[in-house]
Write a protein that holds these residues in place. Structure first.
Motif, PDB file in Angstrom:
ATOM      1  N   CYS A 134      29.641  43.120  29.136  1.00  0.00           N
ATOM      2  CA  CYS A 134      29.041  41.809  28.855  1.00  0.00           C
ATOM      3  C   CYS A 134      29.298  41.388  27.415  1.00  0.00           C
ATOM      4  O   CYS A 134      29.630  40.234  27.148  1.00  0.00           O
ATOM      5  N   VAL A 135      29.154  42.326  26.493  1.00  0.00           N
ATOM      6  CA  VAL A 135      29.373  42.007  25.080  1.00  0.00           C
ATOM      7  C   VAL A 135      30.834  41.658  24.831  1.00  0.00           C
ATOM      8  O   VAL A 135      31.150  40.656  24.180  1.00  0.00           O
ATOM      9  N   VAL A 136      31.737  42.467  25.372  1.00  0.00           N
ATOM     10  CA  VAL A 136      33.168  42.209  25.194  1.00  0.00           C
ATOM     11  C   VAL A 136      33.546  40.874  25.823  1.00  0.00           C
ATOM     12  O   VAL A 136      34.293  40.081  25.234  1.00  0.00           O
ATOM     13  N   LEU A 137      33.009  40.595  26.995  1.00  0.00           N
ATOM     14  CA  LEU A 137      33.338  39.344  27.668  1.00  0.00           C
ATOM     15  C   LEU A 137      32.787  38.140  26.911  1.00  0.00           C
ATOM     16  O   LEU A 137      33.447  37.105  26.810  1.00  0.00           O
ATOM     17  N   ALA A 138      31.590  38.259  26.358  1.00  0.00           N
ATOM     18  CA  ALA A 138      31.014  37.148  25.597  1.00  0.00           C
ATOM     19  C   ALA A 138      31.832  36.867  24.335  1.00  0.00           C
ATOM     20  O   ALA A 138      32.092  35.706  23.995  1.00  0.00           O
ATOM     21  N   VAL A 139      32.255  37.917  23.652  1.00  0.00           N
ATOM     22  CA  VAL A 139      33.080  37.738  22.452  1.00  0.00           C
ATOM     23  C   VAL A 139      34.437  37.141  22.819  1.00  0.00           C
ATOM     24  O   VAL A 139      34.933  36.228  22.160  1.00  0.00           O
ATOM     25  N   LEU A 140      35.032  37.647  23.896  1.00  0.00           N
ATOM     26  CA  LEU A 140      36.317  37.124  24.344  1.00  0.00           C
ATOM     27  C   LEU A 140      36.191  35.652  24.759  1.00  0.00           C
ATOM     28  O   LEU A 140      37.054  34.837  24.446  1.00  0.00           O
ATOM     29  N   ALA A 141      35.102  35.322  25.445  1.00  0.00           N
ATOM     30  CA  ALA A 141      34.891  33.938  25.863  1.00  0.00           C
ATOM     31  C   ALA A 141      34.659  33.032  24.665  1.00  0.00           C
ATOM     32  O   ALA A 141      35.022  31.854  24.690  1.00  0.00           O
ATOM     33  N   PHE A 142      34.057  33.559  23.616  1.00  0.00           N
ATOM     34  CA  PHE A 142      33.849  32.753  22.415  1.00  0.00           C
ATOM     35  C   PHE A 142      35.158  32.527  21.676  1.00  0.00           C
ATOM     36  O   PHE A 142      35.433  31.417  21.223  1.00  0.00           O
ATOM     37  N   LEU A 143      35.969  33.571  21.563  1.00  0.00           N
ATOM     38  CA  LEU A 143      37.215  33.456  20.801  1.00  0.00           C
ATOM     39  C   LEU A 143      38.330  32.777  21.588  1.00  0.00           C
ATOM     40  O   LEU A 143      39.068  31.958  21.042  1.00  0.00           O
ATOM     41  N   LEU A 144      38.474  33.126  22.848  1.00  0.00           N
ATOM     42  CA  LEU A 144      39.546  32.590  23.687  1.00  0.00           C
ATOM     43  C   LEU A 144      38.962  32.124  25.017  1.00  0.00           C
ATOM     44  O   LEU A 144      39.041  32.844  26.022  1.00  0.00           O
ATOM     45  N   PRO A 145      38.372  30.942  25.067  1.00  0.00           N
ATOM     46  CA  PRO A 145      37.635  30.532  26.262  1.00  0.00           C
ATOM     47  C   PRO A 145      38.473  30.474  27.537  1.00  0.00           C
ATOM     48  O   PRO A 145      38.027  30.908  28.587  1.00  0.00           O
ATOM     49  N   ARG A 146      39.675  29.965  27.446  1.00  0.00           N
ATOM     50  CA  ARG A 146      40.490  29.841  28.658  1.00  0.00           C
ATOM     51  C   ARG A 146      40.997  31.186  29.140  1.00  0.00           C
ATOM     52  O   ARG A 146      41.108  31.414  30.346  1.00  0.00           O
TER      53      ARG A 146
END
Length: 80
Positions: A10-22
């Motif tokens: 969840c943490v990795v996905l949230a950071v990834l979604a913040f940095l690279l949303p698409r």
């Protein structure tokens, strides 16, 4: 052990979604698909055991979806 893995994902996905949303959609869908397999396998148990065994997988999948969407939503609220 599984709880720690879900929290880390969840943490990795949230950071990834913040940095690279698409680019975060594909890992999110893959993780949710994997948890869906576990949920479907657990639900094949008879009676109330099926609901009991599939619940951790479905709630984990829901948590992954929420963390990814929260990261993308936070990125969308940035002023620049």
């Amino acid at each position: 052990m599984m709880i720690a893995g879900i929290i880390a994902a969840c943490v990795v996905l949230a950071v990834l979604a913040f940095l690279l949303p698409r680019l975060s959609r594909h890992p999110q869908n893959g993780a949710q698909r994997t948890l869906g397999f576990g949920s479907r396998a657990g639900s094949k148990a008879p009676g109330p055991l099926g609901r009991l065994f599939s619940k951790p997988f479905s709630s984990s999948s829901r948590a992954l979806g929420r963390s990814g969407s929260a990261g993308r939503r936070a990125r969308g609220r940035l002023p620049f």
